[in-house]
Design a protein around this motif. Structure first.
Motif, PDB file in Angstrom:
ATOM      1  N   THR A 134      18.302  30.309  -9.672  1.00  0.00           N
ATOM      2  CA  THR A 134      17.292  29.923  -8.683  1.00  0.00           C
ATOM      3  C   THR A 134      15.890  30.193  -9.196  1.00  0.00           C
ATOM      4  O   THR A 134      14.986  30.589  -8.451  1.00  0.00           O
ATOM      5  N   GLU A 135      15.703  29.980 -10.483  1.00  0.00           N
ATOM      6  CA  GLU A 135      14.362  29.930 -11.065  1.00  0.00           C
ATOM      7  C   GLU A 135      13.940  28.458 -10.995  1.00  0.00           C
ATOM      8  O   GLU A 135      14.313  27.655 -11.831  1.00  0.00           O
ATOM      9  N   ASN A 136      13.181  28.136  -9.985  1.00  0.00           N
ATOM     10  CA  ASN A 136      12.854  26.738  -9.723  1.00  0.00           C
ATOM     11  C   ASN A 136      11.439  26.433 -10.226  1.00  0.00           C
ATOM     12  O   ASN A 136      10.469  27.040  -9.765  1.00  0.00           O
ATOM     13  N   PRO A 137      11.302  25.481 -11.165  1.00  0.00           N
ATOM     14  CA  PRO A 137       9.989  25.199 -11.737  1.00  0.00           C
ATOM     15  C   PRO A 137       9.049  24.484 -10.776  1.00  0.00           C
ATOM     16  O   PRO A 137       7.835  24.439 -11.017  1.00  0.00           O
ATOM     17  N   HIS A 138       9.578  23.929  -9.698  1.00  0.00           N
ATOM     18  CA  HIS A 138       8.770  23.156  -8.762  1.00  0.00           C
ATOM     19  C   HIS A 138       8.374  23.961  -7.528  1.00  0.00           C
ATOM     20  O   HIS A 138       7.261  23.806  -7.009  1.00  0.00           O
ATOM     21  N   TYR A 139       9.273  24.796  -7.051  1.00  0.00           N
ATOM     22  CA  TYR A 139       9.039  25.527  -5.805  1.00  0.00           C
ATOM     23  C   TYR A 139       9.006  27.039  -6.005  1.00  0.00           C
ATOM     24  O   TYR A 139       8.957  27.796  -5.035  1.00  0.00           O
ATOM     25  N   GLY A 140       9.031  27.471  -7.252  1.00  0.00           N
ATOM     26  CA  GLY A 140       8.936  28.889  -7.568  1.00  0.00           C
ATOM     27  C   GLY A 140      10.284  29.580  -7.594  1.00  0.00           C
ATOM     28  O   GLY A 140      11.258  29.106  -7.007  1.00  0.00           O
ATOM     29  N   SER A 141      10.354  30.709  -8.265  1.00  0.00           N
ATOM     30  CA  SER A 141      11.595  31.467  -8.388  1.00  0.00           C
ATOM     31  C   SER A 141      11.839  32.302  -7.137  1.00  0.00           C
ATOM     32  O   SER A 141      10.914  32.897  -6.578  1.00  0.00           O
ATOM     33  N   THR A 142      13.090  32.342  -6.725  1.00  0.00           N
ATOM     34  CA  THR A 142      13.493  33.242  -5.643  1.00  0.00           C
ATOM     35  C   THR A 142      13.819  34.601  -6.252  1.00  0.00           C
ATOM     36  O   THR A 142      14.399  34.688  -7.333  1.00  0.00           O
ATOM     37  N   ARG A 143      13.458  35.668  -5.543  1.00  0.00           N
ATOM     38  CA  ARG A 143      13.605  37.025  -6.082  1.00  0.00           C
ATOM     39  C   ARG A 143      14.706  37.794  -5.344  1.00  0.00           C
ATOM     40  O   ARG A 143      14.873  37.640  -4.143  1.00  0.00           O
ATOM     41  N   ASN A 144      15.417  38.611  -6.100  1.00  0.00           N
ATOM     42  CA  ASN A 144      16.491  39.421  -5.546  1.00  0.00           C
ATOM     43  C   ASN A 144      15.903  40.580  -4.740  1.00  0.00           C
ATOM     44  O   ASN A 144      15.108  41.353  -5.272  1.00  0.00           O
ATOM     45  N   PRO A 145      16.249  40.738  -3.453  1.00  0.00           N
ATOM     46  CA  PRO A 145      15.642  41.797  -2.646  1.00  0.00           C
ATOM     47  C   PRO A 145      16.002  43.214  -3.082  1.00  0.00           C
ATOM     48  O   PRO A 145      15.329  44.169  -2.708  1.00  0.00           O
ATOM     49  N   TRP A 146      17.063  43.354  -3.884  1.00  0.00           N
ATOM     50  CA  TRP A 146      17.414  44.684  -4.390  1.00  0.00           C
ATOM     51  C   TRP A 146      16.513  45.098  -5.553  1.00  0.00           C
ATOM     52  O   TRP A 146      16.319  46.283  -5.802  1.00  0.00           O
ATOM     53  N   ASN A 147      15.980  44.125  -6.257  1.00  0.00           N
ATOM     54  CA  ASN A 147      15.019  44.363  -7.343  1.00  0.00           C
ATOM     55  C   ASN A 147      14.303  43.045  -7.572  1.00  0.00           C
ATOM     56  O   ASN A 147      14.876  42.116  -8.145  1.00  0.00           O
ATOM     57  N   ILE A 148      13.077  42.939  -7.127  1.00  0.00           N
ATOM     58  CA  ILE A 148      12.392  41.650  -7.107  1.00  0.00           C
ATOM     59  C   ILE A 148      12.025  41.135  -8.499  1.00  0.00           C
ATOM     60  O   ILE A 148      11.567  39.996  -8.631  1.00  0.00           O
ATOM     61  N   LYS A 149      12.273  41.924  -9.531  1.00  0.00           N
ATOM     62  CA  LYS A 149      12.087  41.419 -10.894  1.00  0.00           C
ATOM     63  C   LYS A 149      13.309  40.624 -11.361  1.00  0.00           C
ATOM     64  O   LYS A 149      13.245  39.918 -12.366  1.00  0.00           O
ATOM     65  N   LYS A 150      14.404  40.759 -10.624  1.00  0.00           N
ATOM     66  CA  LYS A 150      15.683  40.185 -11.053  1.00  0.00           C
ATOM     67  C   LYS A 150      15.973  38.853 -10.345  1.00  0.00           C
ATOM     68  O   LYS A 150      15.517  38.600  -9.237  1.00  0.00           O
ATOM     69  N   ILE A 151      16.797  38.043 -11.005  1.00  0.00           N
ATOM     70  CA  ILE A 151      17.281  36.807 -10.386  1.00  0.00           C
ATOM     71  C   ILE A 151      18.230  37.150  -9.235  1.00  0.00           C
ATOM     72  O   ILE A 151      18.895  38.184  -9.261  1.00  0.00           O
ATOM     73  N   PRO A 152      18.334  36.268  -8.244  1.00  0.00           N
ATOM     74  CA  PRO A 152      19.302  36.481  -7.166  1.00  0.00           C
ATOM     75  C   PRO A 152      20.615  35.770  -7.423  1.00  0.00           C
ATOM     76  O   PRO A 152      21.522  35.831  -6.606  1.00  0.00           O
ATOM     77  N   SER A 155      23.467  28.518  -7.619  1.00  0.00           N
ATOM     78  CA  SER A 155      22.219  27.864  -7.250  1.00  0.00           C
ATOM     79  C   SER A 155      21.776  28.155  -5.816  1.00  0.00           C
ATOM     80  O   SER A 155      20.647  27.856  -5.438  1.00  0.00           O
ATOM     81  N   SER A 156      22.647  28.745  -5.003  1.00  0.00           N
ATOM     82  CA  SER A 156      22.312  29.009  -3.594  1.00  0.00           C
ATOM     83  C   SER A 156      21.595  30.345  -3.442  1.00  0.00           C
ATOM     84  O   SER A 156      21.861  31.117  -2.511  1.00  0.00           O
ATOM     85  N   GLY A 157      20.651  30.607  -4.347  1.00  0.00           N
ATOM     86  CA  GLY A 157      19.972  31.903  -4.344  1.00  0.00           C
ATOM     87  C   GLY A 157      19.130  32.139  -3.107  1.00  0.00           C
ATOM     88  O   GLY A 157      19.086  33.251  -2.576  1.00  0.00           O
ATOM     89  N   GLY A 158      18.435  31.098  -2.635  1.00  0.00           N
ATOM     90  CA  GLY A 158      17.616  31.263  -1.442  1.00  0.00           C
ATOM     91  C   GLY A 158      18.445  31.607  -0.219  1.00  0.00           C
ATOM     92  O   GLY A 158      18.051  32.438   0.602  1.00  0.00           O
ATOM     93  N   SER A 159      19.617  30.980  -0.094  1.00  0.00           N
ATOM     94  CA  SER A 159      20.504  31.276   1.038  1.00  0.00           C
ATOM     95  C   SER A 159      20.986  32.715   0.989  1.00  0.00           C
ATOM     96  O   SER A 159      21.041  33.411   2.014  1.00  0.00           O
ATOM     97  N   ALA A 160      21.355  33.187  -0.212  1.00  0.00           N
ATOM     98  CA  ALA A 160      21.826  34.566  -0.366  1.00  0.00           C
ATOM     99  C   ALA A 160      20.733  35.559  -0.017  1.00  0.00           C
ATOM    100  O   ALA A 160      20.965  36.553   0.684  1.00  0.00           O
TER     101      ALA A 160
END
Length: 468
Positions: A134-152, A155-160
């Protein structure tokens, strides 16, 4: 009110039906939380504020009249921005569909709305669901709430992330190689990929017609059961049993295949998953070793089918406007262009043989389900993997793709943390239309742990700690 953000759907539904809170109040509180957290988490592409509040008014009116549509009546949920929604944009995470407004709702969204669910927003995703980060070049990367430097995950990262961070009580995702289950595991929630075709895909932008699945993402197994009951195609829902319950796992036989599924696994994560397996045994299950053949060939077939069918869908747009696609999506599509029909047909035949083989092995061993890790490598930092190397992320982060090749129901359940407090999950793979059984086994496990209450209380999820 803040503590309600991390309550399960069943609790919220009870509060609504007892009129201890209104759907309008609940929706407004979530909208405020979304406004607070979105600058950091970027879980949503579109927040449907006006539509959600309008629906909440109607749901409250019906509640006051004693008309309760379902357990989702008045409950705000999020949907991946890959489902058509009438009169609002469906981007599929791409600039290609930046201005696409559907004239109807996707079938599954239609069913959710009919059940009284409030669609509060459309979540961010890997472009066209073609990635695991969920590193999206058009709408920005979604961040993992457990560590916002990490990917979530993706592809359903925003939902998670919406579910994990308390900006939705449940969410809908899609899963073609693990896109529900991987982000669920990385974000510490439950992710269910139902049996193939159990949930209608009409109105969902396809990635691979052979491998695409739609399913719920929730805080609890019971909530996934509740959502699946509503989301399942009415013509197919009678094929599954969602009513039977288990209190323990005596008589349940669980198969474990060490080859592939546990290979190259982070040792710390393996210890967490092994502890979960031991817990299932303590609950009465019998753990049975199993060997599966042609696993590598099956994985290659999964890749071949996915790449071929993705290119087929995008061929015309990709030829006309390749510059609108992100780098990693364009790279994936270019690989699909060169696959000959003979290779695609061979991959389809491999899939059929593998399905037969797994069913035969499970029957020979008398197995109810297979047990595997969901994620086998901790999530990496956002931006650390270049686009040309991202193709294999779904295969290196976890062990989810074979579930799509099989089309069997699979659930990912949280089971612990790494030392860095990043969540770990395991999978249960059932036989076709045994969705109820994998939910039952998962729920017995979940009820034996304090995981749900831990998520509710853990400060990693609190607003003040989700900041840059």
């Amino acid at each position: 009110m803040k503590e309600l953000f991390f309550k399960d759907i069943q609790t919220i539904s009870t509060l609504l039906q007892k009129k201890e809170i209104s759907s309008i109040e609940l929706t407004n509180q979530l909208l405020k939380r979304i406004e607070e957290l979105e600058p950091t988490l970027n879980a949503y592409i579109t927040v449907l504020k006006e539509e959600a509040l309008e629906q909440a008014v109607l749901m409250d009116k019906e509640l006051a009249e004693g008309n309760i549509r379902s357990s989702l009546h008045g409950v705000p949920i999020a949907i991946k921005d890959i489902f058509e929604t009438e009169s609002s944009v469906t981007t599929s995470g791409s600039k290609v569909f930046e201005h696409f407004i559907a004239e109807r709702d996707a079938k599954v969204i239609e069913q959710l709305k009919a059940a009284g669910a409030i669609i509060i927003g459309k979540t961010n995703l890997h472009e066209f669901a073609m990635g695991a980060t969920t590193e999206n070049p058009h709408y920005g990367s979604t961040r993992n709430p457990w560590n916002i430097k990490k990917i979530p995950g993706g592809s359903s990262g925003g939902s998670a992330v919406a579910v994990a961070a308390g900006t939705a009580f449940g969410a809908v995702g899609t899963d073609t190689g693990g896109s529900i289950r991987l982000p669920a595991a990385l974000c510490g929630i439950v992710g269910l990929k139902p049996t193939y075709n159990l949930v209608h895909t009409d109105g969902c932008t396809p990635l691979s017609w052979t491998l695409d699945h739609i399913g719920p993402m929730t805080r609890t197994v019971a909530d996934s059961r509740m959502m699946l009951r509503i989301m399942a195609d009415p013509e197919n829902v009678n094929l599954i049993d969602l009513d039977a319950e288990m209190t323990d796992l005596h008589g349940v036989r669980i198969g474990v295949c060490e080859e592939y599924f546990f290979e190259n696994m982070n040792l710390e994560m393996k210890n967490v998953v092994d502890a979960a397996m031991l817990r299932l045994k303590e609950l009465g299950a019998e753990i049975v070793a199993i060997k599966l053949q042609d696993l590598k060939e099956a994985i290659e077939a999964q890749k071949m089918i996915s790449k071929s069918e993705a290119y087929t869908f995008h061929e015309e747009n990709f030829a006309k406007t390749p510059e609108l696609y992100g780098k990693d999506t364009a790279y994936r599509l270019s690989l699909g262009h060169s696959i000959p029909a003979t290779e695609y047909i061979r991959a389809r035949n491999t899939r059929k043989r593998f399905i037969r083989h797994v069913l035969e092995k499970m029957a020979q061993k008398g197995l109810d389900v297979l047990f595997t890790p969901t994620n086998t490598t901790p999530p990496f930092d956002i931006g650390s993997i270049p686009p040309e190397e991202s193709l294999n992320n779904i295969f290196t982060l976890g062990k989810t793709p074979l579930g799509n090749l099989l089309g069997f129901p699979v659930i990912s359940v949280p089971c612990g943390f790494t030392e860095e407090k990043m969540p770990v999950g395991f999978q249960l793979i059932g036989k076709p239309y045994d969705d109820g059984k994998i939910l039952n086994i998962a729920e017995v496990y979940e009820n034996s742990t304090n995981w749900v209450s831990y998520l509710e209380k853990n400060t990693a999820y609190k607003t003040e700690n989700i900041t840059l």
